[in-house]
Design an enzyme around this catalytic site. Structure first.
Site, PDB file in Angstrom:
ATOM      1  N   ASP A 152     103.495  85.295  20.994  1.00 25.19           N
ATOM      2  CA  ASP A 152     104.022  84.486  19.893  1.00 25.19           C
ATOM      3  C   ASP A 152     104.677  83.216  20.444  1.00 25.19           C
ATOM      4  O   ASP A 152     104.186  82.653  21.431  1.00 25.19           O
ATOM      5  CB  ASP A 152     105.027  85.327  19.088  1.00 25.19           C
ATOM      6  N   HIS A 225     109.781  81.900  15.146  1.00 24.87           N
ATOM      7  CA  HIS A 225     108.744  82.838  14.707  1.00 24.87           C
ATOM      8  C   HIS A 225     108.661  84.055  15.614  1.00 24.87           C
ATOM      9  O   HIS A 225     108.613  85.202  15.150  1.00 24.87           O
ATOM     10  CB  HIS A 225     107.403  82.097  14.670  1.00 24.87           C
ATOM     11  N   SER A 564     102.309  87.290   9.234  1.00 25.72           N
ATOM     12  CA  SER A 564     102.986  87.332  10.535  1.00 25.72           C
ATOM     13  C   SER A 564     104.122  88.344  10.540  1.00 25.72           C
ATOM     14  O   SER A 564     104.439  88.936  11.570  1.00 25.72           O
ATOM     15  CB  SER A 564     103.561  85.955  10.885  1.00 25.72           C
TER      16      SER A 564
END
Length: 793
Positions: A152, A225, A564
């Site tokens: 990620d 994220h 996600s």
């Protein structure tokens, strides 16, 4: 009314044309224009004159006639790979890449693609938080000996969610490293965060040297994220936790004691295939147990898909790979990461939301959602409303730009002191609020369009703002347009905080990507859904919760939405299942998750599609919503070996060269093609596609499946819910197991009627059913999906 997706056949044709055009363009572009390629080699083909594979790779590249230009710093090789496969990546002119095809020992030359990155309530919603702890948490020791790789944007060390308090030693099998860099000293790792690496070679080869004043060339997360997804998978228990006062409670990941390894591959320019593959290569060598990948991109044949290739090697090593389905919904054929050895996760809601309603001057209340922490609008005051597309734009801006509240499109003299209605789309949702704020507006209402439907996402806005669905948005625009001179339209936003016990739940999130599978229509994708709407999880202190530069607020947790967020829910659950059942293969674990998933909501109705309010189907939620408690004891599993996957690839009519780009061992497709078809893969779902012919002859298909008992002895009987217009027969209709580990096979024979009425050219009809094997205690369910397509003309 549900908006029909574009005809299936036309979409598939368009996709194939697009892929062909992309491939042709990559080979026929200017010979001076360089592109990154991933090259797979036959490891045993290295000439003995070279001491290492790296020497062989460099010599091969230097021998190419048009590679005399200056190489990137460090030499011609961007990455070398030795775990997922043997090979390297390099930046080459198309003519050089084409020349590599004829070099002995070169197996595949794959052009790089760029991808993008696609909680206090979800553990309780999934049945994992209880007193005493749930059986799954207790039996797995909370996943304490398992390592989850999160590929990620990196991670924020030192966050409470990644504390190692009370954890035992790092698992002895772990062979990874803690790579230091700016903002990430070697001491950043601990017994929770056991490893961290970063991969930027592919990004920098394409985009140039990294601007290290804007990005950190280290595993530290400057986006948020990666920190968010990592804590969803395996965050520790943290109390108190909230975002701007919303969703207060105990934060926890799915596997609170599982170890984490962060592999940073996503940068401001995206996530580059060569870097993603390098992360897979390192993760396999490091000894991870689960790979969680919340990035996605275009769908290409498996032999050109770096994620599919990396995931195949990981699966072969016994590593489970889960990936996000993508956020391209609600349209059909939008699902990504569709390889059958990858578990593809769509997004659903939970029984919690954050209502922020619009009150109009005529007394009507329009429902909306928001996460806004203040300062609030004045109580009991109605503000003038203005629609940016018809009365708030600058003279230089067209109505389209101002309707979307794009940067510089609003006229301060027209919006100052008003609540501005902005259309959803193009620029980030929270960024629209910043545009309104800079123009002097006091608030924003973000209104969906027809394509967005009723799907809503609660954002951490920088001004008082809320989001409303398409129906409410239409009412709002009409209310503003119908106002008479001297009587301006007015309204306000009522922020109502956190609401629990919402019904119905779950629903399929509007943004969640949908099937059918663009590469293999007979393999159902997505596989299942998990919580992905308005999920609270860890957040870096140096990044504002709105995710825009103007947001300087600090929060320890943030609320985000996307597939996600759904993917790491499954990744963490897999760690628990793998810890409780260490002998289960990745395919067996996927089977347990899929065959125990549920398709009815907490109101005992069919799970609905958020975008339409109508019942969702298998192309929306796959096998259903994940149910970790039932997955712990599924009764039967559908196992799949590496050879089964190879046979599947053979039945796609791939060439041996195509298949060797994915697999390792020698190939023999003759027996595979004699044995069956693509739908014969021992998958926990059934898909059949037919072309309408106008005759009265019935469509026919058969599927052979083998199930393995993981629940001991028992007699299982087949219960069939037939798709409308189809007949389904199972032979035998009863399976008698005498011991755990026993395998038994059966055949499903399907007959489907030709459509009774003439279909529009290029259109399709989809009907779903279910096959459930039950012994009275276990219910092992698999969807049956029948698609009938009309010819183009």
């Amino acid at each position: 009314m549900k908006i029909p997706p574009p005809p299936l056949v036309l979409l598939l044709l368009s996709l194939l044309i697009s892929l062909h055009s992309t491939a042709v363009a990559s080979l026929s572009s200017s010979p001076d224009k360089k592109t990154t390629y991933i090259i797979r080699v036959d490891r045993d083909a290295k000439p003995t004159i070279f001491p290492t594979h790296e020497h062989w790779y460099e010599s091969t590249l230097l021998s190419l006639s048009d590679t005399t230009a200056t190489w990137p710093q460090g030499g011609p090789l961007i990455h070398t790979y030795s775990s997922v496969f043997h090979g390297f990546s390099a930046r080459l002119a198309p003519s050089a890449a084409e020349a590599l095809h004829s070099v002995p020992g070169i197996v595949a030359v794959i052009p790089e693609r760029v991808r993008q990155p696609a909680t206090t309530r979800s553990p309780r919603f999934l049945g994992l938080l209880s007193s005493p702890p749930s059986a799954l948490l207790a039996d797995s020791d909370f996943g304490s000996d398992l390592v989850i790789a999160v590929i990620d944007t990196g991670i924020s060390p030192g966050h409470r969610s990644f504390s190692d308090r009370g954890l035992g030693p790092v698992p002895a099998k772990w062979k990874g490293a803690c790579v230091s860099g700016p903002g990430f000293p070697a001491s950043s790792c601990n017994r929770k965060l056991v490893g961290a690496r970063f991969f930027s070679g592919g990004y920098e080869a394409t985009s140039g040297r990294m601007n290290e004043s804007a990005e950190l060339k280290s595993p530290r997360d400057t986006d948020g994220h990666g920190t968010h997804t990592a804590s969803i998978a395996a965050g520790r228990y943290v109390f108190p936790a909230s975002t701007l006062g919303y969703a207060r409670g105990i934060a926890s990941g799915m596997a609170p004691k599982a170890r984490l390894a962060a592999y940073k591959v996503c940068w401001t320019g995206g996530c580059f295939d060569s870097d993603i593959l390098a992360a897979f290569d390192a993760a396999v060598a490091d000894g991870v147990d689960v790979v969680s990948l919340s990035v996605g991109g275009v769908v290409v044949p498996y032999y050109l898909d770096a994620i599919a290739i990396g995931a195949f090697a990981a699966t072969e090593a016994g590593i489970f790979v889960s990936a996000s389905a993508g956020n391209g919904g609600p349209g059909g054929l939008t699902v990504t990461n569709v390889a059958p050895w990858v578990t593809t996760v769509g997004a659903g809601s939970m029984d919690r939301d954050f209502p922020a309603d619009v009150k109009l001057g005529d007394g009507r209340i329009l429902p909306g959602v928001s996460v806004y922490g203040g300062p609030d609008l004045e109580p009991n005051k109605l503000y003038q409303l203005v629609y940016a597309g018809s009365g708030g734009g600058t003279s230089a801006a067209d109505g389209y730009s101002s309707s979307l509240c794009l940067e510089g499109s609003l006229d301060p003299t027209l919006v100052k002191g008003k609540i501005v209605v902005c259309d959803r789309g193009v620029n980030p949702r929270a960024a629209k609020g910043e545009v309104v704020r800079k123009a002097g507006g006091v608030g924003m209402i973000l209104a969906n369009g027809v394509f967005d439907g009723e799907g809503l996402v609660a954002d951490c806005h920088v001004i008082p703002a809320t989001a409303v669905g398409a129906t409410a948005g239409d009412k709002l625009r009409k209310y503003i347009a119908s106002a008479k001179p001297g009587s301006p339209p007015t309204g306000t936003i009522l922020f109502r905080g956190t609401r629990l016990g919402v019904h119905p739940a779950p629903v399929v999130a509007a943004f969640s990507a949908r099937g059918p599978n663009p590469q293999s229509p007979d393999i159902l994708k997505p596989d299942l859904i998990a919580p992905g709407l308005n999920i609270l999880a860890a957040w870096p202190r140096g990044v504002g919760p709105a995710g825009i530069p103007a947001d300087t607020r600090h929060t320890e947790f943030n609320i985000l939405s996307g597939t996600s967020m759904a993917c790491p829910h499954v990744s963490g659950l897999v760690a628990l299942l793998k810890a409780a059942h260490p002998a289960w293969t990745p395919a067996a674990i996927k089977s347990a998750l899929m065959t125990t998933a549920y398709v009815r909501d907490n109101s005992n109705g069919s799970i609905i599609d958020e975008s339409t309010g109508s019942a969702a189907g298998a192309f929306d939620f796959g096998a259903g919503h994940v149910d970790p408690q039932r997955a712990m004891n599924p009764g039967l599993v559908y196992d799949i070996s590496v050879l089964d996957y190879v046979n599947f690839l053979c039945n796609l009519n791939y060439t041996q060269q195509n298949i060797r780009a994915i697999t390792r061992g020698p190939l023999d497709c003759n027996s595979a093609r004699r044995a069956g078809h693509v739908g014969s893969l021992n998958y926990p779902s059934f898909g059949a596609s037919f072309m309408a012919s106008g005759s009265k002859e019935k469509f026919k298909a058969h599927f052979v499946r083998t199930v393995t008992s993981v629940g001991g002895h028992g007699i299982y009987k087949a219960v069939i819910t037939e798709p409308e217009g189809s007949k389904v027969k199972v032979e035998p209709s009863q399976l008698v197991f005498r011991r755990a580990g026993q395998k038994l096979s059966y055949v499903v024979r399907l007959e489907a009627d030709q459509p009774a009425e003439k279909m529009e050219p290029g259109s399709s009809k989809v009907k779903s059913g279910m096959l459930t094997w039950t012994d009275g205690q276990h219910y092992v369910s698999s969807p049956i999906v029948v698609t009938i397509q009309a010819p183009l003309g």
